[in-house]
Design an enzyme around this catalytic site. Sequence first.
Site, short mmCIF file in Angstrom:
data_model
loop_
_atom_site.label_atom_id
_atom_site.label_comp_id
_atom_site.label_asym_id
_atom_site.label_seq_id
_atom_site.Cartn_x
_atom_site.Cartn_y
_atom_site.Cartn_z
N ASP A 1 12.58 30.43 83.19
CA ASP A 1 13.31 31.68 83.16
C ASP A 1 12.28 32.75 82.83
O ASP A 1 11.16 32.45 82.40
CB ASP A 1 14.44 31.63 82.11
CG ASP A 1 15.57 32.59 82.44
OD1 ASP A 1 15.33 33.60 83.15
OD2 ASP A 1 16.69 32.37 81.97
N TRP A 2 12.61 34.01 83.01
CA TRP A 2 11.64 35.09 82.82
C TRP A 2 11.15 35.10 81.38
O TRP A 2 11.92 35.25 80.46
CB TRP A 2 12.28 36.41 83.21
CG TRP A 2 12.12 36.73 84.66
CD1 TRP A 2 11.52 37.86 85.16
CD2 TRP A 2 12.51 35.97 85.80
NE1 TRP A 2 11.53 37.82 86.54
CE2 TRP A 2 12.14 36.66 86.96
CE3 TRP A 2 13.15 34.73 85.97
CZ2 TRP A 2 12.37 36.19 88.25
CZ3 TRP A 2 13.39 34.26 87.26
CH2 TRP A 2 13.00 34.99 88.36
#
Length: 176
Positions: A150-151
Amino acid sequence: ALVKEWAAAVAKEYRAKGANTILGPGLNTHRVARGGRNAEYLSGEDPWLGAALVGPYVEGFQSQGVMAVAKHFGLNNQETDRDDVNAIVPDARALSEVYHVPFRAAVDAGVAAFMCSYNLVNGTHACSSESLLGSDLKTTMGYGGFVMSDWWATHDTSAAQGLDMEMPGNAPPGKD
């Protein structure tokens, strides 16, 4: 059939806008009632519901040339303190029979990619967990595709543990 039809229709809109990836389906089983991302998870409180819906979802999107990315693997049950919360589920049977059920169905459906989550699982960040990514996902479930973070969800070099791509790249200022 309706899930597949809906997914294909949405995928056509994605393609028309030039997109080739959807960051979904979200497959976590709700365990915290006020979980900030509960609304985007197919499973609700029932992992078998997520397992039933994920196949047509993946097939519908990918039939239109849009890669589906199963997320947030794993045990992403809350947004509050998501970088530091530790989901402790030491029992392999509980992981397999409750938390991994919809993700295993995504593998069976041929999902293009997986996204690991921010939280810790049994003391290790999900994107750095060899147990979660290497053993459970890639070995036990037989997943052969790639895993993206995920970011800004990576906390160290994690390629050896099963992470294939760090998103979006370098951490923003003030983030380690």
